[in-house]
Write an enzyme that holds these catalytic residues in place. Structure first.
Site, PDB file in Angstrom:
ATOM      1  N   ASN A 162       0.771  -1.131   0.085  1.00  0.00           N
ATOM      2  CA  ASN A 162       0.096  -0.137  -0.057  1.00  0.00           C
ATOM      3  C   ASN A 162       0.939   1.282   0.116  1.00  0.00           C
ATOM      4  O   ASN A 162       0.415   2.102   0.603  1.00  0.00           O
ATOM      5  CB  ASN A 162      -0.848  -0.068   1.199  1.00  0.00           C
ATOM      6  CG  ASN A 162      -1.824  -1.151   1.171  1.00  0.00           C
ATOM      7  OD1 ASN A 162      -2.511  -1.323   0.282  1.00  0.00           O
ATOM      8  ND2 ASN A 162      -1.809  -2.058   2.266  1.00  0.00           N
ATOM      9  N   LYS A 167       1.379 -12.971  -2.151  1.00  0.00           N
ATOM     10  CA  LYS A 167       2.120 -11.959  -2.732  1.00  0.00           C
ATOM     11  C   LYS A 167       3.684 -12.015  -2.036  1.00  0.00           C
ATOM     12  O   LYS A 167       4.660 -12.180  -2.568  1.00  0.00           O
ATOM     13  CB  LYS A 167       1.691 -10.490  -3.032  1.00  0.00           C
ATOM     14  CG  LYS A 167       2.810  -9.635  -3.407  1.00  0.00           C
ATOM     15  CD  LYS A 167       2.356  -8.240  -2.923  1.00  0.00           C
ATOM     16  CE  LYS A 167       3.699  -7.162  -3.232  1.00  0.00           C
ATOM     17  NZ  LYS A 167       3.630  -5.840  -2.719  1.00  0.00           N
ATOM     18  N   HIS A 197       0.049  -3.945  -9.752  1.00  0.00           N
ATOM     19  CA  HIS A 197       0.223  -4.043 -11.403  1.00  0.00           C
ATOM     20  C   HIS A 197      -0.017  -5.311 -11.964  1.00  0.00           C
ATOM     21  O   HIS A 197      -0.761  -5.313 -13.258  1.00  0.00           O
ATOM     22  CB  HIS A 197       1.857  -3.572 -11.848  1.00  0.00           C
ATOM     23  CG  HIS A 197       2.108  -2.224 -11.256  1.00  0.00           C
ATOM     24  ND1 HIS A 197       1.707  -0.909 -11.620  1.00  0.00           N
ATOM     25  CD2 HIS A 197       3.076  -1.892 -10.207  1.00  0.00           C
ATOM     26  CE1 HIS A 197       2.180  -0.094 -11.020  1.00  0.00           C
ATOM     27  NE2 HIS A 197       3.084  -0.426 -10.190  1.00  0.00           N
TER      28      HIS A 197
END
Length: 220
Positions: free
Chosen positions: A41, A129, A149
């Site tokens: 973030n 992730k 992305h």
């Protein structure tokens, strides 16, 4: 067009545009883990500044374990969400030491990728992730991370359903993408997402993927 065929074309076109990537980090796996947590973030610039401040303040992670979280927050403030990230980093490091008896992750090198993923994700604060970034870039294990992305580009192309959660998307992409292509595709999605397929005002007319893209097709 079937998703598998579309994906093969996307991989080839992005390689032509941005090249292949075989980078493997030669640093402490804990550094990669902490830096990836800090990257959540926020921008790369802010997370890098926060990580450098943190390492300057705590050159060894053992020192951080004995530190009041408020001091950690102060060091990483530039990375955003300092309270949440400080608690998360300290908890993750504490849990690794509690389970392993020492603060290190080199043992992951000898584990199969799925077992290493399972171990990392069993620690509160480590999602797919973060675990995948560590495994593919430090231990060269075939796990494809999906950052913002990656998710944006893959969803606009129609490879991932628009409403799919990041967790489910991670499972889907890791099934679909050949192991030998995961690192390059991850990096090329990032480059493409920054340069062309931006969150706002994407440059669709300049995109090498536009003939394959559901998002672009719906604009016309």
């Amino acid at each position: 067009m079937k998703k598998e065929r579309k994906l093969r074309e996307v991989i080839a076109l992005l390689k032509d545009e941005y090249g292949e990537h075989h980078y493997t980090a030669r640093v402490d796996p804990l550094d990669i883990l902490v830096e990836t947590i800090l990257s959540q973030n926020t921008t790369d610039k802010n997370s890098s500044r926060a990580f450098n401040n943190l390492k300057k303040k705590f050159p060894k992670w053992e020192i951080l374990l004995k530190t009041d979280p408020r001091a950690i927050q102060k060091a990483i403030r530039s990375g955003g969400l300092p309270g949440i990230k400080a608690r998360r980093i300290k908890h993750v490091l504490q849990d690794i030491k509690r389970r392993r008896g020492k603060l290190e992750l080199d043992f992951l090198k000898g584990m199969p990728a799925d077992e290493a993923m399972e171990f990392l994700q069993s620690i509160k604060g480590i999602g797919p992730k973060t675990a995948s970034v560590l495994l593919i870039f430090r231990f060269n294990k075939p796990m494809m991370p999906l950052d913002t992305h990656n998710l944006r580009v893959a969803k606009r192309l129609g490879i991932i359903p628009a409403g799919m959660s990041p967790e489910k998307a991670h499972e889907l992409m890791n099934r679909m993408v050949p192991d030998e292509e995961k690192k390059s595709l991850h990096m090329n999605f990032i480059l493409h997402g920054r340069k062309i397929c931006t969150a706002r005002n994407p440059k669709c007319n300049l995109c090498v993927l536009n003939r394959l893209c559901d998002y672009y097709r719906n604009l016309r």
